[in-house]
Design a protein around this motif. Structure first.
Motif, mmCIF file in Angstrom:
data_model
loop_
_atom_site.group_PDB
_atom_site.id
_atom_site.type_symbol
_atom_site.label_atom_id
_atom_site.label_comp_id
_atom_site.label_asym_id
_atom_site.label_seq_id
_atom_site.Cartn_x
_atom_site.Cartn_y
_atom_site.Cartn_z
ATOM 1 N N SER A 41 45.632 35.395 0.842
ATOM 2 C CA SER A 41 44.351 35.499 0.141
ATOM 3 C C SER A 41 43.204 35.118 1.072
ATOM 4 O O SER A 41 43.304 34.149 1.829
ATOM 5 N N PRO A 42 42.082 35.834 1.044
ATOM 6 C CA PRO A 42 40.929 35.479 1.885
ATOM 7 C C PRO A 42 40.443 34.058 1.646
ATOM 8 O O PRO A 42 40.052 33.365 2.589
ATOM 9 N N GLU A 43 40.476 33.593 0.387
ATOM 10 C CA GLU A 43 40.029 32.233 0.089
ATOM 11 C C GLU A 43 40.930 31.203 0.773
ATOM 12 O O GLU A 43 40.452 30.211 1.339
ATOM 13 N N VAL A 44 42.236 31.439 0.749
ATOM 14 C CA VAL A 44 43.169 30.517 1.389
ATOM 15 C C VAL A 44 43.006 30.555 2.902
ATOM 16 O O VAL A 44 43.001 29.508 3.567
ATOM 17 N N LEU A 45 42.854 31.738 3.468
ATOM 18 C CA LEU A 45 42.692 31.853 4.920
ATOM 19 C C LEU A 45 41.418 31.165 5.392
ATOM 20 O O LEU A 45 41.397 30.519 6.449
ATOM 21 N N ARG A 46 40.334 31.286 4.609
ATOM 22 C CA ARG A 46 39.095 30.588 4.969
ATOM 23 C C ARG A 46 39.290 29.075 4.907
ATOM 24 O O ARG A 46 38.821 28.340 5.788
ATOM 25 N N ALA A 47 39.982 28.607 3.879
ATOM 26 C CA ALA A 47 40.234 27.171 3.745
ATOM 27 C C ALA A 47 41.113 26.656 4.886
ATOM 28 O O ALA A 47 40.897 25.560 5.413
ATOM 29 N N GLU A 48 42.099 27.450 5.290
ATOM 30 C CA GLU A 48 42.972 27.042 6.396
ATOM 31 C C GLU A 48 42.196 26.949 7.705
ATOM 32 O O GLU A 48 42.433 26.051 8.515
ATOM 33 N N SER A 49 41.254 27.873 7.916
ATOM 34 C CA SER A 49 40.450 27.833 9.139
ATOM 35 C C SER A 49 39.584 26.577 9.175
ATOM 36 O O SER A 49 39.380 25.975 10.237
ATOM 37 N N MET A 50 39.077 26.143 8.020
ATOM 38 C CA MET A 50 38.283 24.918 7.957
ATOM 39 C C MET A 50 39.145 23.695 8.232
ATOM 40 O O MET A 50 38.694 22.747 8.895
ATOM 41 N N VAL A 51 40.380 23.705 7.755
ATOM 42 C CA VAL A 51 41.298 22.594 8.031
ATOM 43 C C VAL A 51 41.533 22.468 9.526
ATOM 44 O O VAL A 51 41.489 21.360 10.091
ATOM 45 N N ASN A 52 41.784 23.577 10.194
ATOM 46 C CA ASN A 52 42.012 23.551 11.644
ATOM 47 C C ASN A 52 40.793 23.023 12.389
ATOM 48 O O ASN A 52 40.919 22.245 13.344
ATOM 49 N N ALA A 53 39.600 23.445 11.942
ATOM 50 C CA ALA A 53 38.368 22.997 12.597
ATOM 51 C C ALA A 53 38.165 21.495 12.410
ATOM 52 O O ALA A 53 37.805 20.778 13.355
ATOM 53 N N LYS A 54 38.393 20.984 11.208
ATOM 54 C CA LYS A 54 38.182 19.557 10.943
ATOM 55 C C LYS A 54 39.235 18.693 11.632
ATOM 56 O O LYS A 54 38.951 17.567 12.038
ATOM 57 N N ARG A 55 40.452 19.216 11.749
ATOM 58 C CA ARG A 55 41.476 18.462 12.474
ATOM 59 C C ARG A 55 41.068 18.301 13.939
ATOM 60 O O ARG A 55 41.257 17.235 14.541
ATOM 61 N N ALA A 56 40.526 19.367 14.507
ATOM 62 C CA ALA A 56 40.049 19.292 15.896
ATOM 63 C C ALA A 56 38.881 18.325 16.012
ATOM 64 O O ALA A 56 38.766 17.580 16.996
ATOM 65 N N ALA A 57 38.012 18.306 15.002
ATOM 66 C CA ALA A 57 36.859 17.406 15.020
ATOM 67 C C ALA A 57 37.285 15.946 14.938
ATOM 68 O O ALA A 57 36.619 15.072 15.489
#
Length: 403
Positions: A41-57
């Motif tokens: 789902s696009p909503e899930v994929l967008r949420a997963e991308s934010m998780v990856n970004a925040k983990r890096a942060a």
């Protein structure tokens, strides 16, 4: 408290289990369709991308500052110093708390996004099954009135009553023609949803739709504590972020001290002289103790805690509302006749009309009532399913409904 503890274990395990499957491979059950939507789902994929970004942060927030090398040379004199910045007052700890709070928030948003996708996909599957049932009644009614119009139009001589009957049948036929257009448009919307979220065609999905609910689940634990609800966990993340901002504001009141070794090399009268020592520098917190930012951070923390307390009250009220909707809907569904019973009576009515026993007005009313009743029953069934799924999300349970 670690933000991972805010994620209900049941929702976490369920989501991970579905993600590990070959969700969009060989589809044989409607549960696999739900898993497929959850994975792409696009909503899930967008949420997963934010998780990856925040983990890096989070990693970036805890990294140490680089030392500073200074070299100054004037004629026969050279000064060399190396200064290591040392953050006092918990600056690094504050950054870490803020970053971890933000990571916890987006991870919770990811779990909720998956839960919402599972819910919406299940409701769409339920609606598609309802759609074909309603569409069948509608097309049957359209076919009946089309046939009746042709029969009456074929009569060379018609009595006044027959003329009125013909006109009424023509209106009924036109009405069902418009209804058919509405159903065609709805089917296009359903087809678009499944294509975007699963990549599957309606023809594939149609073969494995859920059946009619014979018995609805019984909600046993009505008084479960909502403090562990994943919806509240979002507010816990906001509190953790605010607490990190408080720590950070306190730390900013302290200077960042730079300390390290120094060396001075001079050449005078052909002789080289070396001097070694230590350098230290830091701003003096004389004019400002960062009072404004500390007050703001404390106010934001109090605001986050207040919002959580209010959200808990709202969730309790929402839980009671959903529970009433579910119980009333299930009771109504169990007390109303099923589609099979209505279809049997409908066929008997058609036979009576063909023998001239039933007037045309009743034919129209029966068809209209059947179509409207089936649609109303579908709406109530959807309300029951949605209330049940929302309650499971509220309690952090696996988002599923066996139909």
């Amino acid at each position: 408290m670690s933000y991972l503890r805010l994620v209900p274990l049941a929702l976490f395990v369920s989501s991970m289990a579905w993600a590990e499957t070959e969700a969009c491979g060989n589809i044989t059950t409607y549960q696999q369709i739900i898993a497929c939507a959850e994975s792409r789902s696009p909503e899930v994929l967008r949420a997963e991308s934010m998780v990856n970004a925040k983990r890096a942060a989070t990693g970036a927030a805890t990294q140490l500052l680089n030392p500073e090398l200074s070299v100054e040379s004037v004629k026969d004199e050279t000064d060399v110093s190396l200064a290591f910045p040392i953050e006092l007052g918990g600056k690094r700890k504050g950054r870490k708390e803020v970053a971890e709070g933000e990571a916890g928030r987006v991870e919770q948003e990811l779990f909720l996004a998956k839960a919402q996708v599972r819910k919406q996909t299940l409701l769409k599957l339920l609606r598609l099954r309802q759609f074909y049932s309603e569409q069948g009644l509608m097309e049957e009614s359209l076919e009946t009135f089309t046939k009746l119009v042709k029969q009456y139009e074929a009569r060379l001589l018609r009595s006044p009553e027959q003329e009125v009957t013909l006109m009424v049948f023509r209106v009924a036929k036109g009405d069902y023609g418009f209804k058919k257009m509405e159903y065609d448009e709805e089917l296009a919307g359903l087809e678009s949803y499944f294509k975007i979220n699963t990549g599957l065609s309606i023809e594939v999905i149609k073969k494995i739709l859920p059946t009619t609910s014979a018995k609805w689940p019984v909600l046993e634990d009505h008084n479960a504590d909502l403090k562990s609800s994943p919806l509240l966990a979002l507010y816990d993340s906001e509190i953790r972020i605010a607490q990190g901002e408080v720590t950070k504001a306190r730390g900013d009141a302290w200077p960042t001290m730079s300390v390290g070794p120094s060396a001075k090399f001079t050449k005078e009268d052909g002789k080289n002289t070396e001097h070694y020592g230590v350098n230290l520098s830091m701003p003096l917190p004389v004019l400002s103790l960062n009072g404004g930012n500390k007050a703001t951070a404390h106010a934001l923390l109090q605001s986050a805690e207040t919002r959580k307390n209010l959200a808990l009250q709202e969730l309790q009220a929402e839980k009671d509302r959903l529970l009433k909707i579910y119980q009333r809907s299930v009771k109504a569904l169990e007390e109303t006749p099923t589609g099979k019973v209505l279809d049997k009576n409908h066929q008997r009515m058609e036979s009576l009309f063909a023998r001239g026993v039933v007037p045309s007005s009743l034919v129209i009313e029966v068809h209209r009532s059947l179509v409207d009743f089936e649609k109303t029953r579908s709406e109530r069934e959807t309300k029951a399913a949605e209330a049940y799924l929302d309650l499971r999300i509220l309690h952090g349970e696996a988002v599923e409904l066996n139909l």
